[in-house]
Design an enzyme around this catalytic site. Structure first.
Site, mmCIF file in Angstrom:
data_model
loop_
_atom_site.group_PDB
_atom_site.id
_atom_site.type_symbol
_atom_site.label_atom_id
_atom_site.label_comp_id
_atom_site.label_asym_id
_atom_site.label_seq_id
_atom_site.Cartn_x
_atom_site.Cartn_y
_atom_site.Cartn_z
ATOM 1 N N ILE A 416 0.826 -1.059 0.035
ATOM 2 C CA ILE A 416 0.211 -0.087 -0.208
ATOM 3 C C ILE A 416 0.862 1.413 -0.145
ATOM 4 O O ILE A 416 0.212 2.220 -0.055
ATOM 5 C CB ILE A 416 -0.884 0.307 1.244
ATOM 6 C CG1 ILE A 416 -0.234 -0.059 2.560
ATOM 7 C CG2 ILE A 416 -1.822 -1.176 1.266
ATOM 8 C CD1 ILE A 416 -0.987 0.694 3.725
ATOM 9 N N TYR A 417 1.918 1.036 0.153
ATOM 10 C CA TYR A 417 3.023 2.393 0.465
ATOM 11 C C TYR A 417 3.005 3.048 -1.099
ATOM 12 O O TYR A 417 3.395 2.665 -1.944
ATOM 13 C CB TYR A 417 4.362 2.131 0.848
ATOM 14 C CG TYR A 417 4.561 1.762 2.582
ATOM 15 C CD1 TYR A 417 3.435 1.699 3.238
ATOM 16 C CD2 TYR A 417 5.709 0.928 2.756
ATOM 17 C CE1 TYR A 417 3.421 1.322 4.560
ATOM 18 C CE2 TYR A 417 5.737 0.747 4.159
ATOM 19 C CZ TYR A 417 4.520 0.584 4.922
ATOM 20 O OH TYR A 417 4.896 0.492 6.119
ATOM 21 N N GLY A 418 2.534 4.445 -1.060
ATOM 22 C CA GLY A 418 2.597 5.267 -2.073
ATOM 23 C C GLY A 418 2.091 4.462 -3.323
ATOM 24 O O GLY A 418 2.059 4.965 -4.612
#
Length: 671
Positions: A416-418
């Site tokens: 989910i990061y960025g």
């Protein structure tokens, strides 16, 4: 050590200069050098004829015994104390690094680098070498600028409300370096830094701060047919509420002035950037108009003397334009370019961005500590780089390179990061360096609301594709879903492990009880079990967690469980969201999350003890907090999320601290 001027010669001169990149702006510098206490002694260029012509020109103006050589030859001249770099933007980095390696003070034309990532690496190289590095915004050294800032500090126009600053001009034809994206052409990097740095200095003076950056920045503009910015206007808001309009361009002229509006009047600088002759500052208040005349002086000579003064005084910075201001400016220019959609091909997300220092930094790997995690056939650095806040590939590359040079080899990221960009960024950096088998990549998936076996499989495969790899060294479920039987998670992770897509798996934000349940299921059914856990842990006891679904193991029962199980812990937020950085004070309750999660008499006593021990050891409080995590009686590999190279190095100082069991107990209020 800071380089010293040639001792025997300082009685008759105070600085021998070399010019690297003898172009038009170098001629302005040469003219100004005549009014300084220094002298030109060497010229370096990749073109021998250009170097010789510039040296001859200097000698016609009164310089004596000026040598002409290539860059290396000029830097080898023992008479050279300082170097003026005035090449095209994209050549700055290599020339600055060469000068630093030669032990010379550096005055580099603006911009120091084409982006913040490269600027960070250059500033870090200078600091590690003990060599002064100054960015050549020469107007900052002029007495006119000092006078304006003093007027603002003294409240001549009351509270500052708004600033207008412009520097733009029209070039007749679209040709040459200004229109060439390969050498970082365009107005923002050529002259946009002038309004950015002036506005920041005014905000600093008004608010009593240093190296101000906008909290909000929007911009519109025109990208021309060659792909560079030809005209753009940015609107910025600073922390105190001061607003600013910044204008720059290379295909349309502007007023090229600065106006500061305050509650009680205004200040106008008619000729702010390249003052020639006497200049005038107009101060208008209810009492009337006051014109302040500043006598003629050459700003280029002043910046030369200021650079030499840093050598004489053993300083890393010139007060007129510090490295902190240079880095703040680089970040702001990055944001301005992003706002108008300008990114050069050589810094794009799919570019092969080489190390700025090409492995020449001499990173001290001796400080790094390593451990082992069963199932990983690589050494595992005890400090884990969080891949969650690097805004672009150039920035990520600079930070990752500094970490790797210091011996770090473990990177933590998540699906989910960025929105996936950070996984791609990490994968691209690893591919660019060709080090996949040397690094340990931690990948996480299955975050709420997609925390189920099917989503885990889909996200794992997508993460591997983003990263350009066929396996994850460690794969962790980012959250737990108690509504799903634990065996279903174990089964799907075991399946991927058997297929070679995962080496070790575990849970992030899983409770000790749930992990025990998973491992009991694995043992009973011939499956691979959870080999790692990543929950919140640190010196500060947590009373709540920052985000829904998070789990902390700072309580005594969880500590006992970790010691009994000896399962490797990869703790996130070991610095307690900044509690040990100086942000937390009992009377400051402005950060609601910090207050909710960590404010208590016991934690402030832990903070006090960490501060005391840090002073005794000569390290920051954050280093003590990290050393506490590393000194636990169970294996720990703390995650950290530095935003800069400086933060990376500061955090790693905790690796140099060894705490005794008695000190660990004392820090945790057990004695």
């Amino acid at each position: 050590m800071t380089p010293q001027l040639a001792v025997e010669e300082t009685q008759t001169r105070t600085g021998g200069w070399a010019v690297l990149g003898p172009g038009n702006i170098a001629r302005r510098f040469l003219a100004g050098l005549g009014s300084s206490t220094g002298e030109l002694v060497a010229v370096g260029s990749s073109d021998a004829s250009r170097a010789r012509a510039f040296a001859d020109e200097a000698q016609q103006q009164g310089a004596t015994d000026v040598t002409a050589d290539d860059y290396a030859g000029a830097l080898a001249d023992p008479r050279v104390d300082a170097v003026y770099v005035s090449s095209v933007h994209t050549a700055h980095a290599d020339l600055v690094l060469a000068a630093i390696a030669a032990g010379k003070a550096v005055l580099c034309e603006k911009p120091l680098a084409v982006n913040h990532g490269t600027a960070m690496a250059l500033v870090d190289a200078a600091r590690q070498a003990g060599v002064p590095l100054v960015e050549a915004y020469m107007y900052r050294f002029h007495p006119q600028t000092r006078t304006v800032l003093a007027l603002v500090r003294d409240g001549a126009i009351g509270r500052v409300l708004h600033i207008d600053a412009s520097f733009a001009f029209r070039v007749g034809e679209r040709r040459g370096r200004l229109f060439d994206p390969a050498v970082a052409g365009g107005g923002i990097l050529d002259v946009g830094g002038y309004p950015v740095t002036m506005v920041a200095a005014i905000v600093d003076a008004a608010d009593g701060v240093h190296a101000s950056e906008p909290v909000e920045l929007t911009a519109g503009g025109v990208l021309g047919p060659t792909g560079v910015d030809e005209w753009t206007v940015a609107t910025a808001t600073y922390r105190s509420g001061i607003t600013a309009t910044l204008t720059t361009g290379i295909m349309a002229p502007a007023e090229n002035s600065v106006t500061i509006l305050g509650e009680k009047g205004s200040i106008r600088i008619v000729d702010p950037w390249i003052p020639s002759g006497d200049t005038t500052i107009e101060v208008t208040t209810t009492d009337g108009v006051q014109n302040i005349t500043i006598e003629s002086t050459d700003a280029y000579g002043l910046e030369a003397d200021a650079t030499i003064a840093t050598v004489r005084d053993g300083r890393a910075d010139a007060a007129e334009m510090t490295s902190a201001e240079t880095l703040a400016t680089a970040r702001t220019l990055d944001r301005w370019r992003a706002a108008v959609g300008l990114r050069y091909a050589f810094e794009a997300e799919d570019a092969n961005i080489p190390p700025v220092r090409s492995g020449s930094s001499g990173g001290d790997r001796s400080q790094m500590r390593y451990g082992e995690i069963a199932g990983i056939d690589k050494r595992v650095s005890r400090l884990v780089m969080g891949v969650d806040n690097q805004p672009d590939l150039a920035h990520a590359s600079a930070v990752f390179d500094a970490y790797a040079e210091a011996g770090g080899n473990v990177f933590d990221t998540a699906y989910i990061y960025g929105d996936g960009d950070l996984e791609k960024r990490l994968g691209r950096w690893i591919a660019n360096r060709g080090i996949r088998e040397e690094v340990v990549v931690i990948t996480k998936g299955g975050h709420t609301p997609h925390c189920d076996p099917e989503s885990v499989s889909r996200q794992l495969l997508e993460s591997l594709e983003r990263q350009g790899t066929d396996y994850a060294d460690i794969y962790m479920l980012h959250r737990d879903n108690p509504d799903i039987p634990v065996g279903e998670f174990v089964d799907v992770l075991d399946e991927h492990a058997r297929a070679g897509r995962i080496r070790v798996f575990g849970g992030s934000n899983w409770t000790p009880e749930r992990i025990d349940e998973a491992n009991a299921y694995a043992a009973a059914n011939g499956r691979q079990g959870f080999g790692v856990v990543s929950d919140h842990f640190g010196l500060a006891e947590a009373y709540d967690v920052p985000w829904a679904g998070c789990v902390h193991v700072t309580d005594e029962a969880s500590r006992r469980w970790l010691e009994e199980r000896q399962i490797p812990l990869l703790p996130w937020s070991s610095q307690a969201r900044g509690f040990f950085t100086g942000r937390a004070r009992p009377d400051d309750r402005s950060d609601e999350e910090l207050v909710r999660c960590y404010y208590s008499d016991d934690n402030f006593e832990r903070l006090r003890r960490a501060e005391h021990l840090g002073k005794d050891r000569g390290v920051p409080t954050t280093a003590i907090a990290l050393a506490y995590v590393l000194a636990q009686p169970f294996p720990t590999f703390p995650l950290f999320g530095p935003r800069t190279i400086e933060e990376t190095r500061s955090s790693m100082r905790g690796l140099t601290v060894d705490l005794t069991p008695e000190e660990v107990a004392w820090l945790n209020l057990r004695s």
